[in-house]
Design a protein around this motif. Structure first.
Motif, PDB file in Angstrom:
ATOM      1  N   ILE A 169       0.852  -1.211   0.000  1.00 61.84           N
ATOM      2  CA  ILE A 169       0.000   0.000   0.000  1.00 61.84           C
ATOM      3  C   ILE A 169       0.873   1.242   0.000  1.00 61.84           C
ATOM      4  O   ILE A 169       0.641   2.189  -0.757  1.00 61.84           O
ATOM      5  N   LEU A 170       1.910   1.246   0.834  1.00 61.81           N
ATOM      6  CA  LEU A 170       2.789   2.424   0.908  1.00 61.81           C
ATOM      7  C   LEU A 170       3.553   2.632  -0.400  1.00 61.81           C
ATOM      8  O   LEU A 170       3.839   3.769  -0.787  1.00 61.81           O
ATOM      9  N   GLU A 171       3.863   1.507  -1.060  1.00 51.18           N
ATOM     10  CA  GLU A 171       4.543   1.600  -2.354  1.00 51.18           C
ATOM     11  C   GLU A 171       3.617   2.248  -3.398  1.00 51.18           C
ATOM     12  O   GLU A 171       4.038   3.056  -4.218  1.00 51.18           O
ATOM     13  N   VAL A 172       2.333   1.865  -3.332  1.00 50.79           N
ATOM     14  CA  VAL A 172       1.352   2.396  -4.283  1.00 50.79           C
ATOM     15  C   VAL A 172       1.049   3.865  -3.982  1.00 50.79           C
ATOM     16  O   VAL A 172       0.920   4.695  -4.883  1.00 50.79           O
ATOM     17  N   ASN A 173       0.951   4.179  -2.682  1.00 50.96           N
ATOM     18  CA  ASN A 173       0.607   5.556  -2.288  1.00 50.96           C
ATOM     19  C   ASN A 173       1.158   5.816  -0.880  1.00 50.96           C
ATOM     20  O   ASN A 173       0.592   5.363   0.115  1.00 50.96           O
ATOM     21  N   SER A 174       2.271   6.549  -0.838  1.00 48.72           N
ATOM     22  CA  SER A 174       2.987   6.699   0.430  1.00 48.72           C
ATOM     23  C   SER A 174       2.248   7.578   1.438  1.00 48.72           C
ATOM     24  O   SER A 174       2.629   7.643   2.610  1.00 48.72           O
ATOM     25  N   SER A 175       1.170   8.258   0.980  1.00 48.28           N
ATOM     26  CA  SER A 175       0.468   9.128   1.940  1.00 48.28           C
ATOM     27  C   SER A 175      -0.625   8.375   2.711  1.00 48.28           C
ATOM     28  O   SER A 175      -1.236   8.929   3.623  1.00 48.28           O
ATOM     29  N   ASP A 221       2.694 -10.221  -7.436  1.00 47.24           N
ATOM     30  CA  ASP A 221       2.965  -8.930  -6.769  1.00 47.24           C
ATOM     31  C   ASP A 221       2.267  -7.786  -7.506  1.00 47.24           C
ATOM     32  O   ASP A 221       1.667  -6.905  -6.882  1.00 47.24           O
ATOM     33  N   ASN A 222       2.356  -7.813  -8.846  1.00 47.99           N
ATOM     34  CA  ASN A 222       1.714  -6.749  -9.626  1.00 47.99           C
ATOM     35  C   ASN A 222       0.203  -6.779  -9.475  1.00 47.99           C
ATOM     36  O   ASN A 222      -0.452  -5.734  -9.416  1.00 47.99           O
ATOM     37  N   ARG A 223      -0.331  -7.988  -9.405  1.00 50.25           N
ATOM     38  CA  ARG A 223      -1.784  -8.132  -9.248  1.00 50.25           C
ATOM     39  C   ARG A 223      -2.233  -7.562  -7.893  1.00 50.25           C
ATOM     40  O   ARG A 223      -3.260  -6.906  -7.774  1.00 50.25           O
ATOM     41  N   ILE A 224      -1.430  -7.818  -6.857  1.00 53.14           N
ATOM     42  CA  ILE A 224      -1.778  -7.307  -5.515  1.00 53.14           C
ATOM     43  C   ILE A 224      -1.682  -5.781  -5.497  1.00 53.14           C
ATOM     44  O   ILE A 224      -2.568  -5.095  -4.970  1.00 53.14           O
ATOM     45  N   LYS A 225      -0.614  -5.258  -6.097  1.00 54.48           N
ATOM     46  CA  LYS A 225      -0.458  -3.785  -6.111  1.00 54.48           C
ATOM     47  C   LYS A 225      -1.612  -3.139  -6.872  1.00 54.48           C
ATOM     48  O   LYS A 225      -2.155  -2.110  -6.453  1.00 54.48           O
ATOM     49  N   TYR A 226      -2.012  -3.770  -7.981  1.00 56.05           N
ATOM     50  CA  TYR A 226      -3.150  -3.259  -8.762  1.00 56.05           C
ATOM     51  C   TYR A 226      -4.410  -3.232  -7.885  1.00 56.05           C
ATOM     52  O   TYR A 226      -5.155  -2.237  -7.870  1.00 56.05           O
ATOM     53  N   SER A 227      -4.647  -4.313  -7.134  1.00 54.72           N
ATOM     54  CA  SER A 227      -5.859  -4.391  -6.301  1.00 54.72           C
ATOM     55  C   SER A 227      -5.813  -3.382  -5.152  1.00 54.72           C
ATOM     56  O   SER A 227      -6.837  -2.801  -4.788  1.00 54.72           O
ATOM     57  N   CYS A 228      -4.629  -3.175  -4.591  1.00 53.21           N
ATOM     58  CA  CYS A 228      -4.487  -2.170  -3.512  1.00 53.21           C
ATOM     59  C   CYS A 228      -4.763  -0.779  -4.072  1.00 53.21           C
ATOM     60  O   CYS A 228      -5.461   0.030  -3.447  1.00 53.21           O
ATOM     61  N   ASP A 229      -4.233  -0.522  -5.250  1.00 53.18           N
ATOM     62  CA  ASP A 229      -4.454   0.780  -5.894  1.00 53.18           C
ATOM     63  C   ASP A 229      -5.948   0.992  -6.156  1.00 53.18           C
ATOM     64  O   ASP A 229      -6.496   2.069  -5.891  1.00 53.18           O
ATOM     65  N   LEU A 230      -6.597  -0.064  -6.657  1.00 53.97           N
ATOM     66  CA  LEU A 230      -8.034  -0.001  -6.932  1.00 53.97           C
ATOM     67  C   LEU A 230      -8.812   0.284  -5.650  1.00 53.97           C
ATOM     68  O   LEU A 230      -9.737   1.112  -5.637  1.00 53.97           O
ATOM     69  N   LEU A 231      -8.442  -0.389  -4.567  1.00 49.88           N
ATOM     70  CA  LEU A 231      -9.129  -0.181  -3.285  1.00 49.88           C
ATOM     71  C   LEU A 231      -9.016   1.281  -2.841  1.00 49.88           C
ATOM     72  O   LEU A 231      -9.998   1.897  -2.413  1.00 49.88           O
TER      73      LEU A 231
END
Ligand SMILES: Cc1cc2nc3c(=O)[nH]c(=O)nc-3n(C[C@H](O)[C@H](O)[C@H](O)COP(=O)(O)O)c2cc1C
Length: 199
Positions: A27-33, A166-176
């Motif tokens: 999550i922090l990698e996708v959006n550090s804020s 890993d990419n699939r998880i990051k995509y889903s976290c970003d979507l969330l």
């Protein structure tokens, strides 16, 4: 923006707890804020819902309020749910009874199911079928299944972990996070007390 990550294992030092920490990093990698609140149902010793609250006032009068306010301040949720006996864990179901004060109301949720073998589908269908009625959580149309979870270690995955995960998880976290951001305005148009429980 705050995301709560809930580990719903019944074991000490569980895979769910380990995976929750990895998800926090993603999550922090996708959006550090984004701020994360980690809740481990086993380690926090969350009791089964009961009508006999006076037998454990330490939880029902004190601890519950602190956790509930963290959840209320959250904009989205990730549930890490191991498959036990072809089912979602009792802790994952109990969560929806214990935290039933609008904490999840019209907020997005991502289910991450884990299995030490090839399972992991049942907790997803179970939670999608039965958890939203009174909580009004909105499961997003993506979910993650981490099979052979003991080999799941980003940067050093075992042979049975697919390279794309890993990419699939990051995509889903970003979507969330995106759902959390865009659904937020709806919450102020709804009075939860009008129809607190679903039909
Ligand atoms: C009581 C119990 C029942 C289990 N039943 C299943 C199952 O039906 N299907 C499956 O794929 N794995 C099953 N497992 C294996 C778990 O998916 C695996 O141990 C997982 O890592 C547990 O997560 P945890 O460490 O977060 O509790 C079971 C494990 C336990 C402890």
């Amino acid at each position: 923006m705050k995301i709560s990550i809930i580990a719903t294992s019944h074991r000490k030092n569980s895979e769910s707890k380990r995976v929750s920490k990895i998800l926090n990093n993603f999550i922090l990698e996708v959006n550090s804020s984004v701020k994360c609140f980690n809740l481990d149902m086993f380690e926090l010793n969350i009791p089964l819902w009961t009508s006999e609250k006076k037998d454990n006032l330490n939880f029902w009068d004190r601890k519950l309020k602190n956790i509930s306010s963290e959840l209320t301040a959250s904009d989205g949720f990730i549930f890490v749910v191991p498959e036990y006996g072809g089912m979602a864990t009792p802790n994952s179901k109990n969560f929806f009874l214990v935290f039933n004060n609008g904490e999840l109301f019209h907020k997005p949720g991502l289910i991450v199911s884990i299995s030490s073998g090839n399972g992991g589908a049942y907790p997803i269908s179970e939670l999608r079928a039965s958890s939203y009625k009174n909580s009004h959580i909105m499961w997003i149309p993506e979910n993650i299944i981490i099979r052979n979870v003991e080999q799941f270690l980003p940067g050093n995955h075992g042979k049975l972990i697919p390279s794309w995960i890993d990419n699939r998880i990051k995509y889903s976290c970003d979507l969330l996070i995106k759902y959390a951001e865009y659904i937020k305005p709806i919450q102020k148009f709804i009075n939860r007390k009008d129809f607190g429980n679903g039909m």
